[in-house]
Design a protein around this motif. Structure first.
Motif: not given
Lengths: 138, 405
Positions: A111-112, A117-119, A52, B374, B359-361, B344, B342
């Protein structure tokens, strides 16, 4: 220091924190102090997909050891990247390839690092290993 | 009617849980709504007491299931004030509905035709048309948005012409909460003979559109946005369009006669409902609609508006906080960023405090590009949220900012 020793050391450090807030404050501090990627390497080609927040990773081989550098727009992501760099940087390609990043559970970072996960941190570990494969033949 | 928030919250079992040791504050309602116990129970009731395949059974329980499934269609028809029940196609959700229409228009349109898409669209209302355009050569034009997140209708006027065949716009933007002037958009499109598809996914939890009055050609929504289950939604289409469009998927249910030489398709709506449908989902969708109507969509809208005002004012008192999408006409969505931090990071720390935001787009990259960012943090409120929860969002946000600064 060997990869497993570094991991044990990180787990020790994290055990001192009383709650999640202290832990995150520490990660945020780490994020601020990370060995930043050189501007010339902060390019789209070095972006890790699936984040993200933008996350860059670069690696170079010096005297048979891989030195990683990274950057992210998000400070927590950067803090976790700093931990990954501390574990894997300045190691040989074969040590990196044969290592497991298994202490995650204990320091509560799982979790990260979940693949969903979107990271993109799982992709970051994968990319670090790809660099190790690429450099192991050199 | 008095809006008894305590009683309403008691209907939602999930709101009692804790997250990371804190009370769960769910502010991601634009992604999906939570479900009241009535909806949850209707699903288990179906499987416990009358699970059977529908439409072709000779036995009693199959008839009960068929009646419940078709009963749900009638509830949806009445809710949206649709003329004929067979103009309601039960789909797996908005994405499925849009793909169904895009597929239907694949052969109706060609490279001489144009379609118009609003600049506020979710990816699900952009990609299917690009896929269609890649095959039939249709030209896609975009209605841009202004600083407040409103569509620029002057430019829309200039895009319309006799070649325009379809216009796609969402009723409410998922990323910003902007309520689009769809009546005006529909009228103008009809003036040049174009059909209009309105994506109502973000609208139907907040108000009740009268589809006959709107005179819209297609309207779609997903049940999970309005307290129903995932995997079920509806497509309304005017009868003339649904008859003109070829079926989307082949299979059982959608045929009337099959030989190896030729198949005759079933009548509407079954022509578009191939295979065994999501029976329990459709029934629960109907129960969700009943639930909302019992509370009254107008009451819901009023309550949410006051909650939105309260939240907007509170958040605006935070230094360096910028809200994206400040249309006069918006639903209870606040999309924001804190300067220098940010989205995130904010979302991650809010989660640690038990506050769920997105969060995000928000699957709307073109909108983020428009604002040159972003992504954002998006707090989306529902009628079961409270001022106390807004206070928790506010205090958690303040703590997150101080940790990150």
């Amino acid at each position: 220091m060997k990869i497993n020793e570094i991991q044990a050391e990180i787990v020790d450090e994290f055990s001192l924190f009383e709650d999640w807030m202290e832990k995150y404050e520490y990660m945020i501090e780490l994020g601020k102090s990370i060995q930043l990627i050189d501007t010339k390497n902060k390019i789209d080609a070095n972006l890790i997909k699936g984040c993200q927040s933008k996350l860059w990773l670069f690696a170079e081989l010096k005297n048979g050891r891989i030195f990683y550098s990274a950057d992210s727009e998000a400070i927590i992501t950067k803090g976790i990247a700093a931990i990954l760099l501390r574990v894997f940087s300045n190691q040989t390609p074969s040590d990196i390839l044969n290592s497991e990043f298994k202490y995650i559970d204990e320091i509560g970072l799982k979790e990260h690092l979940s693949p969903t996960r979107a990271n993109g941190l799982v992709s970051m570990i994968k990319q670090m290993k790809y660099y190790a494969i690429a450099y192991s033949n050199k | 009617m008095v809006f008894d928030i305590k009683k309403i919250r008691a209907d939602f079992p999930i709101l009692k849980r804790k997250v990371n040791g804190y009370n769960f504050v769910y502010l991601d309602n634009a992604a999906t709504s939570q479900k009241p116990i009535q909806v949850i129970d209707s699903i288990s009731d179906y499987y416990k007491n009358y699970n059977s395949n529908i439409h072709r059974g000779v036995h009693s329980v199959s008839q009960e299931a068929t009646d419940a499934y078709e009963g749900a269609r009638i509830k949806i028809q009445n809710h949206f004030n649709v003329k004929k029940s067979h103009e309601i196609i039960l789909t797996s959700g908005t994405t499925h509905s849009i793909n169904l229409v895009a597929n239907g228009f694949l052969e109706i349109l060609d490279e001489k035709d144009e379609i118009i898409i609003s600049g506020l669209e979710h990816h699900s209302n952009i990609v299917p048309w690009q896929m269609m355009a890649a095959r039939n050569g249709v030209k896609i034009k975009i209605i841009p948005i202004d600083e407040n997140g409103d569509l620029n209708l002057n430019i829309y006027d200039s895009l319309l012409n006799s070649k325009t065949k379809l216009v796609f716009v969402n009723h409410v933007s998922n990323a910003l909460g902007t309520v689009n002037p769809i009546k005006e958009i529909i009228n103008k499109a009809h003036n040049v003979g174009a059909a209009v598809l309105v994506d109502g996914a973000q609208a139907s939890a907040h108000f009740k559109p009268d589809l006959q009055e709107l005179d819209v050609d297609f309207y779609t929504t997903s049940a999970h946005k309005l307290c129903g289950p995932t995997g079920i939604g509806m497509l309304y289409g005017k009868e003339k369009w649904l008859q003109k469009m070829p079926p989307y998927q082949g299979g059982g249910e959608m045929i009337s006669e099959v030989t190896f030489e030729k198949t005759t398709y079933a009548e509407l709506p079954h022509k578009f409902e191939a295979g065994t449908p999501n029976i329990s989902g459709a029934i629960a969708f109907g129960v969700a609609i009943d639930y909302l109507n019992e509370l009254g969509l107008e009451n819901i809208h009023k309550y949410e508006s006051s909650l939105l005002d309260y939240a907007t004012e509170k958040l605006k008192s935070i230094t360096n906080l910028k809200i994206y999408g400040e249309s006069e006409n918006k639903t209870s969505v606040i999309s924001f960023n804190i300067e220098g931090i940010h989205a995130y990071d904010i979302g991650t720390l809010l989660d640690k405090f038990g506050v769920a935001v997105r969060t995000g787009q928000h699957c709307a990259q073109p909108i983020m590009d428009h604002f040159g960012i972003s992504g954002t943090v998006r707090a989306s409120l529902a009628f079961y949220n409270t001022k106390e929860e807004i206070d928790i969002l506010f205090s958690s946000l303040k703590r997150a900012i101080s940790m990150l600064s």
